[in-house]
Design a protein around this motif. Sequence first.
Motif, PDB file in Angstrom:
ATOM      1  N   LEU A 182       0.629  -1.211   0.148  1.00 32.88           N
ATOM      2  CA  LEU A 182      -0.497   0.261  -0.191  1.00 32.88           C
ATOM      3  C   LEU A 182       0.933   1.375  -0.319  1.00 32.88           C
ATOM      4  CD1 LEU A 182      -3.231   1.109  -0.114  1.00 32.88           C
ATOM      5  CD2 LEU A 182      -2.657   1.051   3.028  1.00 32.88           C
ATOM      6  N   LEU A 183       0.894   2.024  -0.676  1.00 35.97           N
ATOM      7  CA  LEU A 183       1.461   3.508  -0.630  1.00 35.97           C
ATOM      8  C   LEU A 183       0.177   4.618  -0.406  1.00 35.97           C
ATOM      9  CD1 LEU A 183       2.251   2.976  -4.503  1.00 35.97           C
ATOM     10  CD2 LEU A 183       3.809   3.630  -2.757  1.00 35.97           C
ATOM     11  N   ALA A 184       0.791   5.528   0.760  1.00 34.02           N
ATOM     12  CA  ALA A 184       0.035   6.051   1.386  1.00 34.02           C
ATOM     13  C   ALA A 184       0.974   8.034   1.540  1.00 34.02           C
ATOM     14  CB  ALA A 184      -0.328   6.076   2.382  1.00 34.02           C
ATOM     15  N   GLY A 215       3.018  16.305   0.857  1.00 32.01           N
ATOM     16  CA  GLY A 215       3.303  15.830  -0.213  1.00 32.01           C
ATOM     17  C   GLY A 215       3.950  14.404   0.039  1.00 32.01           C
ATOM     18  N   ARG A 216       4.203  14.082   0.701  1.00 35.99           N
ATOM     19  CA  ARG A 216       5.446  12.645   0.717  1.00 35.99           C
ATOM     20  C   ARG A 216       4.512  11.699   0.617  1.00 35.99           C
ATOM     21  NH1 ARG A 216       8.216  14.625   6.543  1.00 35.99           N
ATOM     22  NH2 ARG A 216       5.383  15.432   6.899  1.00 35.99           N
ATOM     23  N   LEU A 217       5.306  11.092   0.298  1.00 36.19           N
ATOM     24  CA  LEU A 217       5.211  10.156   0.417  1.00 36.19           C
ATOM     25  C   LEU A 217       5.580   8.192   0.715  1.00 36.19           C
ATOM     26  CD1 LEU A 217       3.008   8.430  -2.057  1.00 36.19           C
ATOM     27  CD2 LEU A 217       4.494   7.599  -3.579  1.00 36.19           C
ATOM     28  N   TYR A 218       4.906   7.616   0.902  1.00 33.21           N
ATOM     29  CA  TYR A 218       5.386   6.429   1.841  1.00 33.21           C
ATOM     30  C   TYR A 218       4.976   4.681   1.371  1.00 33.21           C
ATOM     31  CZ  TYR A 218       6.376   9.702   5.265  1.00 33.21           C
ATOM     32  OH  TYR A 218       6.496  10.685   6.208  1.00 33.21           O
ATOM     33  N   LEU A 219       5.677   4.202   0.572  1.00 35.98           N
ATOM     34  CA  LEU A 219       5.723   2.779   0.840  1.00 35.98           C
ATOM     35  C   LEU A 219       5.064   2.023   2.547  1.00 35.98           C
ATOM     36  CD1 LEU A 219       5.449   0.094  -1.118  1.00 35.98           C
ATOM     37  CD2 LEU A 219       7.657  -0.083  -0.598  1.00 35.98           C
ATOM     38  N   TYR A 220       4.098   1.015   2.208  1.00 38.62           N
ATOM     39  CA  TYR A 220       3.817   0.306   3.434  1.00 38.62           C
ATOM     40  C   TYR A 220       3.401  -1.575   2.923  1.00 38.62           C
ATOM     41  CZ  TYR A 220       2.199   3.680   6.535  1.00 38.62           C
ATOM     42  OH  TYR A 220       1.849   5.200   7.915  1.00 38.62           O
ATOM     43  N   ALA A 221       4.674  -1.965   3.220  1.00 40.56           N
ATOM     44  CA  ALA A 221       4.848  -3.262   2.528  1.00 40.56           C
ATOM     45  C   ALA A 221       4.045  -4.493   3.203  1.00 40.56           C
ATOM     46  CB  ALA A 221       6.689  -3.911   2.533  1.00 40.56           C
TER      47      ALA A 221
END
Length: 595
Positions: free
Chosen positions: A503-505, A510-516
């Motif tokens: 999931l990407l949030a 404007g910062r993007l984070y990846l949840y594996a």
Amino acid sequence: MSFTRPTRLARLATCTALALSAGTLLGSAPAGAAGPPVPAPAPAAAASAAAPSSATAASAGPTGSAPRPTAAAPRTAPAPYATRAARPLHDYDGDGLGDVLYRGVDEHVQWFPSRGGGRVELRVAGSDPGDPAAEVFKDLVPVGDLGGDGRPELLTLSVTGRLSLVSVRAGGRSTGGRRWSGTGWQAYNKVLSPGDLTRDGRPDLLGRTPAGDLFLYRSNGRVDSDPFDRRIRVGGGWGAYDQLVGAGDLDRDGTGDLLARTLAGDLYFYRGTGSATVPFGTRVKVGPGWNAYNEIAGADDLDGDGRADLLARDGTGRTWWYLSTGGGRFGPRGSYGADWQYADLMPGGGGVRDYGKHQVLGVTHDGRRFTYRSLADGRFTPRREIDEGSQPLPAGTRLYYAAAMNDRRRASLVLLQDARLYVDDGLASQGWTYRLTAGPGDLTGDGRGDLVGVDAAGRLFLYPGDGASASKLGAPVRVGGGWGGYDALAGAGDCTGDGRADLLARDRSGRLYLYAGTGSAAAPFAGRVPVGSGWGGYDALAGPGDLTGDGRADLVARDRAGVLWRYAATGHRGTAAFGPRTRVGGGWGAYRFLI
């Protein structure tokens, strides 16, 4: 018009067998060089000068048929096979040589005969492209002659983890029905057959878990009941490879071999030993630079010398052959054929299979709906209008396009109206008041697609899917808090290459984070990892699934000038999770929803 039940919209989720055009496509081939992983959005002045792309013009969409892959394999006089040479895994016409199987983006399965001639369609039981309820398999695994009757078998793998065996009938134009099925195979992110690993004359099976453990399933010769014996763990650490290729008998010793590629592009040869407990010898490096290819596939014997060979597809869709000279060595490459970006699946290929979503959906402000099917070269097919003449959506209605929530492998359309949530053609939940909603795929490890929602208090809830055609959602599971700072969720499938949905949030700065993904219902995501900043310049983020042919789920983003950009997933983590952006095209501001 009332949308108390999304009858017309439900058809969108079953319309992926597109009537494709041979004309102009969107975008360009992926950039070959590495660069900053997440560049900031382009300056507005430059973006606003872009003209709308031809595929987003007002036409109703493409007509005609899709371009199809071509094949021109090397031909030499067949050499006598060594006494112990392994039989091919892909021999559909019974001539003793391997044939080349593929599935097109139109969902038709076809193969090229080893001795030349035109392609032959293979109708696989349960996957008729003309049937909207038919299953579209996550993978097809060529496994050779399991029963010893001279006929090759195929294994079909469903999105929900059901592995089934079908036999190819004489002539290679159809299969019989399922002779055996087993469940629980979603435990593996890769299922493959290198051929006979134990020197008993029967091909065997391998499965790799997301944790990198490799298991051997020895064939027992049965085809009408469980064809494999109890699994044997043969080692760990195999997660270091992004492609595992069941290569067949590369050195003509009668035993199947394995090829493995790292993210850095180094290819390694594992010679089969014949032992069920230690089936492979010490690895031998074939060479670097194999990350120039988005798919490497075992091809059996292309030139009649008794050694299995390789096919490799590059980022433009051209496929190359590599003829084995034994011991993990190959001769110079030759061109096998073009237009392989139209191959949705290369059975025997080494990549982790993507699933659940292979397109984006655009909905205009006046209610017209268009789908764009992803190819394997970073581009989309021209758009196709679905449900022509439909009316605008009622005020307050939201649409989402989730990774498959059933065994059809197609995206599921999710419609939210008056707190009622519909999935495909049925009411799935009532009282849906979540501020953000996303359907990234299977988050619990059961093979069924799930949904997540963020409520007004910033709490994240997981709703397990049941995998049924008319999906129902299970009881919500609260999996965390602190999600109130995000203004967008995105992602459809596996970005990291381990076979689990991610999931990407994006936060409000404007910062993007990846949840594996972890595969656990109680804790479906690992801790967040920053991808980069500057993503506030986009007004839409969408997950098209795999857009570059490597099995990893990519990302597209639309800026406020209506230009669409592609970010290809790399398999790495953190700021290296996506490669440099590539312009797809302009004119995408015509869509109210881009999902």
